[in-house]
Motif scaffolding. Structure first.
Motif, PDB file in Angstrom:
ATOM      1  N   MET A 224       0.812  -1.206   0.000  1.00 40.62           N
ATOM      2  CA  MET A 224       0.000   0.000   0.000  1.00 40.62           C
ATOM      3  C   MET A 224       0.855   1.270   0.000  1.00 40.62           C
ATOM      4  O   MET A 224       0.424   2.328  -0.449  1.00 40.62           O
ATOM      5  CB  MET A 224      -0.921   0.002   1.224  1.00 40.62           C
ATOM      6  N   TYR A 225       2.090   1.163   0.490  1.00 43.96           N
ATOM      7  CA  TYR A 225       3.009   2.301   0.446  1.00 43.96           C
ATOM      8  C   TYR A 225       3.564   2.490  -0.963  1.00 43.96           C
ATOM      9  O   TYR A 225       3.712   3.621  -1.445  1.00 43.96           O
ATOM     10  CB  TYR A 225       4.160   2.070   1.429  1.00 43.96           C
ATOM     11  N   GLU A 226       3.886   1.395  -1.631  1.00 44.73           N
ATOM     12  CA  GLU A 226       4.534   1.460  -2.933  1.00 44.73           C
ATOM     13  C   GLU A 226       3.572   1.822  -4.065  1.00 44.73           C
ATOM     14  O   GLU A 226       3.952   2.526  -5.003  1.00 44.73           O
ATOM     15  CB  GLU A 226       5.210   0.122  -3.241  1.00 44.73           C
ATOM     16  N   LEU A 227       2.346   1.327  -3.997  1.00 43.29           N
ATOM     17  CA  LEU A 227       1.422   1.522  -5.119  1.00 43.29           C
ATOM     18  C   LEU A 227       1.216   2.991  -5.499  1.00 43.29           C
ATOM     19  O   LEU A 227       1.248   3.319  -6.695  1.00 43.29           O
ATOM     20  CB  LEU A 227       0.079   0.853  -4.813  1.00 43.29           C
ATOM     21  N   PRO A 228       0.972   3.898  -4.537  1.00 43.58           N
ATOM     22  CA  PRO A 228       0.754   5.296  -4.948  1.00 43.58           C
ATOM     23  C   PRO A 228       1.927   5.915  -5.697  1.00 43.58           C
ATOM     24  O   PRO A 228       1.734   6.842  -6.502  1.00 43.58           O
ATOM     25  CB  PRO A 228       0.516   6.012  -3.607  1.00 43.58           C
ATOM     26  N   PHE A 229       3.152   5.430  -5.473  1.00 41.53           N
ATOM     27  CA  PHE A 229       4.304   5.998  -6.165  1.00 41.53           C
ATOM     28  C   PHE A 229       4.288   5.693  -7.656  1.00 41.53           C
ATOM     29  O   PHE A 229       4.967   6.374  -8.440  1.00 41.53           O
ATOM     30  CB  PHE A 229       5.605   5.473  -5.540  1.00 41.53           C
ATOM     31  N   LEU A 230       3.524   4.668  -8.059  1.00 44.95           N
ATOM     32  CA  LEU A 230       3.441   4.356  -9.479  1.00 44.95           C
ATOM     33  C   LEU A 230       2.818   5.502 -10.264  1.00 44.95           C
ATOM     34  O   LEU A 230       3.214   5.784 -11.399  1.00 44.95           O
ATOM     35  CB  LEU A 230       2.623   3.073  -9.693  1.00 44.95           C
ATOM     36  N   GLY A 242      -5.656   2.002  -8.527  1.00 48.84           N
ATOM     37  CA  GLY A 242      -6.812   1.482  -7.800  1.00 48.84           C
ATOM     38  C   GLY A 242      -7.213   0.101  -8.265  1.00 48.84           C
ATOM     39  O   GLY A 242      -7.624  -0.743  -7.461  1.00 48.84           O
ATOM     40  N   LYS A 243      -7.038  -0.157  -9.560  1.00 48.48           N
ATOM     41  CA  LYS A 243      -7.358  -1.476 -10.109  1.00 48.48           C
ATOM     42  C   LYS A 243      -6.420  -2.536  -9.540  1.00 48.48           C
ATOM     43  O   LYS A 243      -6.845  -3.655  -9.225  1.00 48.48           O
ATOM     44  CB  LYS A 243      -7.258  -1.436 -11.629  1.00 48.48           C
ATOM     45  N   MET A 244      -5.161  -2.189  -9.379  1.00 50.64           N
ATOM     46  CA  MET A 244      -4.205  -3.124  -8.792  1.00 50.64           C
ATOM     47  C   MET A 244      -4.603  -3.492  -7.372  1.00 50.64           C
ATOM     48  O   MET A 244      -4.602  -4.664  -6.984  1.00 50.64           O
ATOM     49  CB  MET A 244      -2.800  -2.520  -8.801  1.00 50.64           C
TER      50      MET A 244
END
Length: 395
Positions: A224-230, A242-244
């Motif tokens: 959850m920390y890494e996903l927003p950096f994408l 969000g789909k991930m």
């Protein structure tokens, strides 16, 4: 009201609780920023719930075991609905900060009480496993639909309108609990002695459960920390991010449809789930900048296997009068994993992938737990001052 109906009501209450919690995600940060909060203050307000929840959990367990569970579901729900409603009237950041602290403390009592009551509805391992799987299903459903609903309400009616609906949702849960939940049994009657918290912490059959809880939340927190950096560093749209995250929920839903899994030993399911979790994180680590959706789906499958098995192990390892403390301490471990993972990820991500650290932690914990399960006896010793009826199934 019969046990079956009470259990269904409790499931719906749990769904409403997690809906009200996760509906806040899209609207809380914009509300804080609109009141003048900077990025550091927003981060502090977001994390303070976990810190306060951690301390409150350590208090909640003993109180729940001594006074019974129903009151610690009904009254916290009422207080939580008031606290959430008050979010609509805040005008300065300090008031918002105080409300976050209050929410964290209330949830420290509410969550363990709900889990303790749910555990009391089962008569055997199969029922326990099904109950915990259904709880996982409710939580997953809430986490899937609540952020979308919260975002829609925030866009259409603003933060104030969103918090009106959030508080109303919690108040509905309070009314259901007040009118329909059975009176919880007090567990300090004749012939029933309670174990101190430290004895539960050092009780061997619970050590694998606590390790599993920590590594599960640590890994989830890393993702959850890494996903927003994408969306910030790799030009991935917020919708794709969000789909991930949504594929994690889909994986959990998928595995929970296999009802025959509840007949398998929870120890076996825990190990298999942790191994699948390790594989999914390893694939994320080596799949390039943007992990494929199948890795998140696999992580969801692993979570759907581990969580019900872990909760079943708690109920099998601890007698009824100590379950409040056990679930409260488990909630505290969840908070520790959630707090540590973003901190570690932030420290290492300029030098190595945070997924690599999560994978190392997963493999170490899985190895330790596997060794503990293989060397444990079929009927390990009971914690101090427990009744002779406590049994733990062998691996």
């Amino acid at each position: 009201m019969g046990t079956g109906k009470s259990k269904l009501i409790l499931y719906f209450i749990l769904f409403l609780i997690f809906v009200s919690i996760h509906m806040q995600f899209p609207v809380f940060t914009p509300l804080a920023v609109s009141l003048g909060a900077g990025s550091m203050l927003v981060a502090l307000m977001l994390s303070v719930t976990s810190f306060v929840n951690l301390g409150g959990n350590l208090i909640a367990g003993s109180v729940i075991d001594r006074l019974g569970v129903r009151g610690f579901i009904v009254f916290p729900l009422f207080l939580l609905s008031i606290s959430l409603f008050a979010h609509s009237f805040v005008t300065i950041t300090i008031h918002l900060f105080i409300l976050r602290v209050l929410n964290g403390f209330i949830l420290a009592f509410l969550t363990p009480a709900c889990m303790t009551m749910l555990a009391s509805f089962a008569q055997n391992r199969l029922e326990q496993s099904k109950n915990m799987a259904m709880n996982t299903l409710m939580v997953t459903a809430a986490m899937t639909v609540a952020p979308v609903l919260g975002g829609w309400l925030g866009e259409r009616y603003g933060a104030d309108g969103a918090y009106y609906m959030i508080s109303f949702t919690t108040f509905i849960a309070f009314l259901l609990a007040f009118y329909y939940l059975p009176s919880g049994k007090k567990t300090n009657g004749f012939g029933r002695k309670k174990s101190p918290l430290i004895s539960l912490f050092t009780y061997p059959p619970l050590a694998p459960v606590f390790l599993t809880a920590f590594v599960m939340m640590y890994t989830q927190g890393t993702i959850m920390y890494e996903l927003p950096f994408l969306s910030v560093e790799s030009n991935v749209s917020k919708g794709a991010v969000g789909k991930m995250a949504g594929f994690i929920g889909l994986g959990t839903f998928f595995v929970l449809t296999f009802v025959f899994l509840h007949r398998i030993s929870p120890k076996v399911r825990t190990i298999i789930g942790l191994l699948l979790m390790s594989i999914s994180v390893c694939l994320m680590m080596f799949s390039g900048i943007v992990p494929p959706l199948k890795t998140f789906f696999l992580f969801g499958i692993a979570s759907g296997m581990v969580f019900p098995a872990m909760m079943t192990l708690v109920t099998e390892s601890i007698d009824e009068q100590n379950r409040g403390k056990a679930f409260a301490f488990l909630s505290a471990i969840f908070s520790v994993g959630t707090i540590i993972s973003p901190f570690v990820s932030g420290l290492v991500r300029d030098y190595m992938s945070p997924y690599y650290i999560a994978w190392i932690v997963l493999m170490i914990v899985t190895t330790i737990i596997g060794l503990q399960f293989m060397t444990s006896k079929n009927a390990p010793g009971r914690p101090p001052h427990t009744t002779p009826t406590t049994k733990v199934a062998g691996f």
